[in-house]
Enzyme design. Structure first.
Site, PDB file in Angstrom:
ATOM      1  CG  HIS A 117      -4.096 -10.485  19.215  1.00  0.00           C
ATOM      2  ND1 HIS A 117      -2.821  -9.969  19.335  1.00  0.00           N
ATOM      3  CD2 HIS A 117      -4.163 -11.070  17.981  1.00  0.00           C
ATOM      4  CE1 HIS A 117      -2.142 -10.230  18.227  1.00  0.00           C
ATOM      5  NE2 HIS A 117      -2.926 -10.893  17.388  1.00  0.00           N
ATOM      6  CB  CYS A 118      -7.299  -6.449  16.382  1.00  0.00           C
ATOM      7  SG  CYS A 118      -8.220  -6.166  14.849  1.00  0.00           S
TER       8      CYS A 118
END
Length: 259
Positions: A117-118
Site C-alpha cells: 500500500h503506497c
C-alpha cells in the site's frame, strides 16, 4: 531569462542565478524541442501518477466463489488481521481469497497479487496497476535526473564562497533536494525491477516466513525465468492463474521426490 524579470530594450540583461546555462542557451537559440520534451515527460509522469492512484489495483470480487479447484488447492491464509473494528467482515472478505492476494487494512479490500500500500499514491499497488507503478518510477527518475543536470549546470562554483552562497544558495538547495529524490526513486525502481524479474512481490519478499504458500518452500514457486516473468508482468503472457502455477510446482516437486 526564463525565470527572471524582463529587461527593457537596449539594456544588458543581468546575470540570473536561477537560470542554468542550459536553459539560457535554449532560450537564446529559440530551441523548443528539448524544453517541450521535458514538459511532456513531466506531464506523462503526472498522468501515470493519477492512473496508479485512481485505478482499481485488482480488488477481489467479494461474491461467493464456487467450491472445488482451484480453491481446494489454496493453503489457509495466515495474514488475516487479528484485530480491527470488524474482524468478522475481514474474515468474510478474505477467507477464500485467491493465491497471492492480501487484505489491505487501509483500503479495506482484498487485492490480487498484492505488492504494497503506497501512502504517496493513497492506493494499493497490485495486479492491475503494478506495471504502471514501475513505469511511473522510471519516468519520474528520468525527469529528476534531467532536472538534476540542469541544476548542476547552473551552480558554477567560484570564490569568495559567501558571495557564491548568496547568489547560488537557492539553486544549490534545489540540487540537494533533487539529489535526494533521485536517490529514492532510483532505489525504488531498482528494487521493483529485481522483484519483477524474479516474479515476487514486496509483501512476499518481506514476509515470506508468514505466508502459508511460501514459508515451507525452498524457492519461489512462481518464478518461470527472467523472460517469462517480464513478459507476464508487462504483457500478461503467458496467461494463467497463480493457483495453476502453484499446483504445477507441487506436481513437479512430487515427481522429483518420487524419482
Amino acid at each position: 531569462g526564463m525565470l527572471c524579470p524582463p529587461v527593457p530594450t537596449g539594456q544588458i540583461r543581468p546575470h540570473c542565478p536561477l537560470v542554468s546555462p542550459e536553459l539560457r542557451q535554449w532560450e537564446e537559440q529559440g530551441e523548443l524541442l528539448l524544453p517541450l520534451t521535458f514538459l511532456f515527460l513531466v506531464l506523462g509522469s503526472l498522468l501515470l501518477y493519477l492512473a496508479v492512484s485512481l485505478m482499481d489495483p485488482g480488488y477481489v470480487n467479494t461474491q461467493p466463489q464456487p467450491q472445488g479447484p482451484p480453491w481446494d488447492l489454496l493453503p489457509q491464509y495466515s495474514g488475516l488481521p487479528s484485530s480491527g473494528p470488524d474482524p468478522g467482515l475481514h474474515l468474510s472478505l478474505c477467507l477464500q481469497q485467491p493465491l497471492r492476494a492480501r487484505h489491505c487494512r487501509d483500503c479495506r479490500r482484498c487485492v490480487r497479487r498484492y505488492d504494497h500500500h503506497c501512502p504517496w499514491m493513497e492506493n494499493c499497488v497490485g495486479e492491475r496497476n503494478h506495471p504502471l507503478f514501475v513505469a511511473y518510477l522510471a519516468l519520474q527518475l528520468v525527469v529528476l535526473l534531467w532536472g538534476l543536470y540542469l541544476a548542476w549546470s547552473g551552480l558554477q562554483f567560484f570564490q569568495p564562497w559567501g558571495l557564491w552562497l548568496r547568489s547560488r544558495g537557492l539553486l544549490f538547495a534545489t540540487f540537494l533536494l533533487l539529489s535526494f529524490f533521485s536517490l529514492v526513486a532510483g532505489l525504488l525502481l531498482a528494487s521493483h525491477l529485481y522483484l519483477v524479474a524474479s516474479n515476487t512481490t514486496t509483501w512476499e519478499f518481506i514476509s515470506s516466513h508468514r505466508i502459508a504458500y511460501l514459508r515451507q518452500r525452498p524457492s519461489n514457486p512462481f518464478n518461470r525465468g527472467l523472460t517469462r516473468n517480464l513478459a507476464h508482468f508487462f504483457c500478461g503472457w503467458p496467461s494463467g492463474s497463480w493457483e495453476t502455477l502453484w499446483a504445477e510446482e507441487e506436481v513437479e516437486e512430487g515427481s522429483s521426490q518420487a524419482v
